[in-house]
Motif scaffolding. Structure first.
Motif, PDB file in Angstrom:
ATOM      1  N   GLY A   1       2.689  -4.486 -10.112  1.00  0.00           N
ATOM      2  CA  GLY A   1       1.716  -4.528 -11.193  1.00  0.00           C
ATOM      3  C   GLY A   1       0.522  -5.429 -10.929  1.00  0.00           C
ATOM      4  N   LEU A   2       0.525  -6.146  -9.794  1.00  0.00           N
ATOM      5  CA  LEU A   2      -0.578  -7.048  -9.479  1.00  0.00           C
ATOM      6  C   LEU A   2      -1.604  -6.365  -8.575  1.00  0.00           C
ATOM      7  CD1 LEU A   2       1.432 -10.355  -8.860  1.00  0.00           C
ATOM      8  CD2 LEU A   2       0.320  -9.554 -10.959  1.00  0.00           C
ATOM      9  N   THR A   3      -2.729  -7.009  -8.398  1.00  0.00           N
ATOM     10  CA  THR A   3      -3.790  -6.516  -7.530  1.00  0.00           C
ATOM     11  C   THR A   3      -3.867  -7.406  -6.308  1.00  0.00           C
ATOM     12  OG1 THR A   3      -5.016  -5.708  -9.436  1.00  0.00           O
ATOM     13  CG2 THR A   3      -6.265  -6.003  -7.418  1.00  0.00           C
ATOM     14  N   GLY A   4      -4.116  -6.792  -5.143  1.00  0.00           N
ATOM     15  CA  GLY A   4      -4.215  -7.553  -3.910  1.00  0.00           C
ATOM     16  C   GLY A   4      -5.238  -6.952  -2.971  1.00  0.00           C
ATOM     17  N   VAL A   5      -5.320  -7.531  -1.773  1.00  0.00           N
ATOM     18  CA  VAL A   5      -6.273  -7.097  -0.758  1.00  0.00           C
ATOM     19  C   VAL A   5      -5.532  -6.889   0.557  1.00  0.00           C
ATOM     20  CG1 VAL A   5      -8.350  -7.727   0.540  1.00  0.00           C
ATOM     21  CG2 VAL A   5      -8.147  -8.369  -1.862  1.00  0.00           C
TER      22      VAL A   5
ATOM     23  N   LEU B   1      -2.608  -9.463   0.517  1.00  0.00           N
ATOM     24  CA  LEU B   1      -2.813 -10.797  -0.035  1.00  0.00           C
ATOM     25  C   LEU B   1      -2.826 -10.681  -1.551  1.00  0.00           C
ATOM     26  CD1 LEU B   1      -3.578 -13.818   0.347  1.00  0.00           C
ATOM     27  CD2 LEU B   1      -5.973 -13.067   0.326  1.00  0.00           C
ATOM     28  N   VAL B   2      -1.824 -11.314  -2.182  1.00  0.00           N
ATOM     29  CA  VAL B   2      -1.724 -11.334  -3.640  1.00  0.00           C
ATOM     30  C   VAL B   2      -1.722 -12.804  -4.040  1.00  0.00           C
ATOM     31  CG1 VAL B   2      -0.358 -10.693  -5.648  1.00  0.00           C
ATOM     32  CG2 VAL B   2      -0.381  -9.196  -3.652  1.00  0.00           C
ATOM     33  N   GLY B   3      -2.775 -13.232  -4.698  1.00  0.00           N
ATOM     34  CA  GLY B   3      -2.907 -14.661  -4.982  1.00  0.00           C
ATOM     35  C   GLY B   3      -3.111 -15.396  -3.668  1.00  0.00           C
ATOM     36  N   GLU B   4      -2.201 -16.297  -3.356  1.00  0.00           N
ATOM     37  CA  GLU B   4      -2.290 -17.036  -2.088  1.00  0.00           C
ATOM     38  C   GLU B   4      -1.132 -16.690  -1.158  1.00  0.00           C
ATOM     39  OE1 GLU B   4      -3.200 -21.148  -2.361  1.00  0.00           O
ATOM     40  OE2 GLU B   4      -4.661 -20.840  -3.954  1.00  0.00           O
ATOM     41  N   GLU B   5      -0.462 -15.585  -1.435  1.00  0.00           N
ATOM     42  CA  GLU B   5       0.694 -15.175  -0.633  1.00  0.00           C
ATOM     43  C   GLU B   5       0.447 -13.795  -0.036  1.00  0.00           C
ATOM     44  OE1 GLU B   5       5.409 -14.330  -1.403  1.00  0.00           O
ATOM     45  OE2 GLU B   5       4.381 -15.808  -2.634  1.00  0.00           O
ATOM     46  N   VAL B   6       0.882 -13.618   1.214  1.00  0.00           N
ATOM     47  CA  VAL B   6       0.764 -12.318   1.873  1.00  0.00           C
ATOM     48  C   VAL B   6       2.147 -11.683   1.934  1.00  0.00           C
ATOM     49  CG1 VAL B   6       0.159 -11.113   3.994  1.00  0.00           C
ATOM     50  CG2 VAL B   6      -1.220 -13.049   3.236  1.00  0.00           C
TER      51      VAL B   6
END
Length: 88
Positions: A26-30, A46-51
């Motif tokens: 449900g989150l957004t990442g790169v 990369l979601v927040g500061e975690e890959v």
């Protein structure tokens, strides 16, 4: 077959048992990495500061692509190769 995403694509992480276990559904990442093994494609997202590594079926592109500089600063690091006595 899922279309391969490019580096720095913004993705929505879909609900699956693996993404739920990682706590990122449900989150957004790169997308910051791509692993291809035969027909299988996995993305380092990369979601927040975690890959986290996720299967290509567990992400959906938003259509947005960010620039590398949006994620990383302009600082660089030069690493010289280490030589050992046995190297000739």
């Amino acid at each position: 077959m899922t279309r391969k995403l490019s580096y720095y694509s913004v993705v929505n992480v879909l609900r699956s048992s693996s993404t739920a276990a990682l706590g990122i559904d449900g989150l957004t990442g790169v997308v910051v990495g791509i692993s291809e093994s035969g027909p299988n494609v996995e993305y380092a997202v990369l979601v927040g500061e975690e890959v986290c590594m996720v299967d290509s079926s567990d992400v959906s592109s938003t259509g947005e692509v960010v620039s590398r500089s949006d994620l990383y600063g302009g600082d660089t690091l030069k690493v010289d190769p280490q030589h050992y006595p046995s190297d000739n």
